[in-house]
Design a protein around this motif. Structure first.
Motif, PDB file in Angstrom:
ATOM      1  N   PRO A 113      -4.397 -32.521 -15.623  1.00 32.14           N
ATOM      2  CA  PRO A 113      -3.477 -32.931 -16.700  1.00 32.14           C
ATOM      3  C   PRO A 113      -3.372 -31.889 -17.812  1.00 32.14           C
ATOM      4  CG  PRO A 113      -4.903 -34.750 -16.084  1.00 32.14           C
ATOM      5  CD  PRO A 113      -5.428 -33.536 -15.380  1.00 32.14           C
ATOM      6  N   SER A 116      -1.358 -28.853 -16.578  1.00 26.93           N
ATOM      7  CA  SER A 116       0.039 -29.269 -16.446  1.00 26.93           C
ATOM      8  C   SER A 116       0.726 -29.300 -17.804  1.00 26.93           C
ATOM      9  CB  SER A 116       0.115 -30.641 -15.788  1.00 26.93           C
ATOM     10  OG  SER A 116       1.433 -31.116 -15.751  1.00 26.93           O
ATOM     11  N   HIS A 117       0.019 -29.791 -18.807  1.00 24.49           N
ATOM     12  CA  HIS A 117       0.589 -29.959 -20.139  1.00 24.49           C
ATOM     13  C   HIS A 117       0.749 -28.624 -20.866  1.00 24.49           C
ATOM     14  CE1 HIS A 117       1.673 -32.178 -23.721  1.00 24.49           C
ATOM     15  NE2 HIS A 117       0.727 -31.583 -24.419  1.00 24.49           N
ATOM     16  N   SER A 210      -1.330 -37.738 -14.554  1.00 28.27           N
ATOM     17  CA  SER A 210      -1.976 -37.249 -15.772  1.00 28.27           C
ATOM     18  C   SER A 210      -2.424 -38.366 -16.705  1.00 28.27           C
ATOM     19  CB  SER A 210      -1.049 -36.284 -16.509  1.00 28.27           C
ATOM     20  OG  SER A 210      -0.886 -35.100 -15.773  1.00 28.27           O
TER      21      SER A 210
END
Length: 314
Positions: A113, A116-117, A210
């Motif tokens: 997560p 990805s963020h 996520s």
């Protein structure tokens, strides 16, 4: 730095939401278990599958990426082992747990997560490639070292390397993450494409990975209280949050990794300790309080360490 913190804070706020929901009794422990199972068996595998199924690998070799990360693992694991043995005078079994707790990042529930963020799609590709061998190597190394340490400390007979590999291999063959990795790569190499309805379903499930992962790990943290071995736990925490990402950062620079790949590796190496270290400790009945404490302490201070490394990478 404020913009970096703004990107990192949502990750840890979701972990806090999960912790508060479980701690207050708003959600039952069984709910956290079910959510964690959904994340591990469906949501994250779908995210990994989608990432690898649509990734472009032309001219990309995974060996430098793997080397950069596991150089950091080896340095940190060794440091944790030596600190436990020679500074805190613990036995060989505790030393293995100290080394593993300092180098086993929670790549699935927090690393994915976070990357990805902050990094985006290219970072997810890097983490997915890392996950292809991360769990097998870490679990095989941890099990073999604990078998050897148990033989020394308890006088029990250590299993052969072949027996350990067979057991771990059998477990991995049924692991949803491994299955998703293989399926994603096969789909990518086949040249197939997903039609719109299927693609939409895959995207929606992957998008849930996520937030669901972060809330579930927050709920799970209520089971890992900070108790005992605080001196050693704090030392291992420093190794996990500072030494490991620093070592991965240096190795990534030395091996000239692409910027997004290096950022993904450094960020995921800076996240809190994963629960697998506690699972190994629980299985061998040694170091459970140490592993549990390190998981909780690294999570408590994780927002600061992750923010620092995200700032360094900007």
């Amino acid at each position: 730095m404020s913009s970096v913190l703004a990107n990192v804070l949502p990750v840890f706020i979701l972990i806090l939401v999960g912790w508060l929901a479980a701690k207050s009794g708003l959600l039952k422990a069984e709910t956290g278990d079910a959510l964690g199972e959904f994340v591990f068996k469906i949501a994250v595998p779908m995210l990994i599958f989608r990432t690898l199924a649509t990734a472009h690998f032309e001219g990309v070799s995974p060996f430098r990426l793997w080397s950069a990360y596991f150089i950091g693992v080896a340095i940190t694991w060794t440091a944790g082992h030596l600190v436990a043995r020679h500074i805190f005078k613990r036995d060989a079994k505790i030393a293995v747990i100290a080394g593993m707790s300092g180098s086993f990042a929670n790549n699935v529930f927090i690393g994915l997560p976070l990357v990805s963020h902050i990094v985006g799609q290219d970072g997810l590709v890097a983490i997915s490639i890392l996950l292809a061998i991360h769990l097998p190597i870490m679990m095989i190394a941890g099990t073999i070292l604990m078998e050897s340490a148990s033989a020394k400390v308890d006088g029990t007979a250590a299993r052969s390397v072949g027996a350990v590999l067979k057991q771990v291999g059998s477990n991995l063959a049924r692991n949803p993450l491994v299955i998703a990795l293989i399926a994603g790569l096969i789909f990518n190499l086949s040249g197939l494409t997903m039609n719109a309805p299927i693609g939409m379903v895959v995207d929606q499930i992957a998008a849930s990975a996520s937030p669901a992962a972060l809330v579930s790990i927050g709920m799970a943290l209520t089971r890992y209280p900070i108790k005992g071995d605080l001196g050693l736990s704090s030392s291992v925490t420093v190794l996990k949050l500072l030494l490991m990402p620093a070592a991965v950062f240096a190795a990534s620079w030395a091996l000239n990794l692409p910027r997004d790949w290096a950022a993904a590796l450094v960020l995921t190496s800076s996240v809190p300790t994963g629960i697998n270290a506690w699972l190994i400790a629980q299985r061998f009945r040694s170091g459970q309080s140490l592993a549990a404490s390190v998981i909780s302490i690294t999570t408590a201070f994780g927002v600061a360490s992750v923010s620092f490394w995200a700032w360094v990478l900007t």
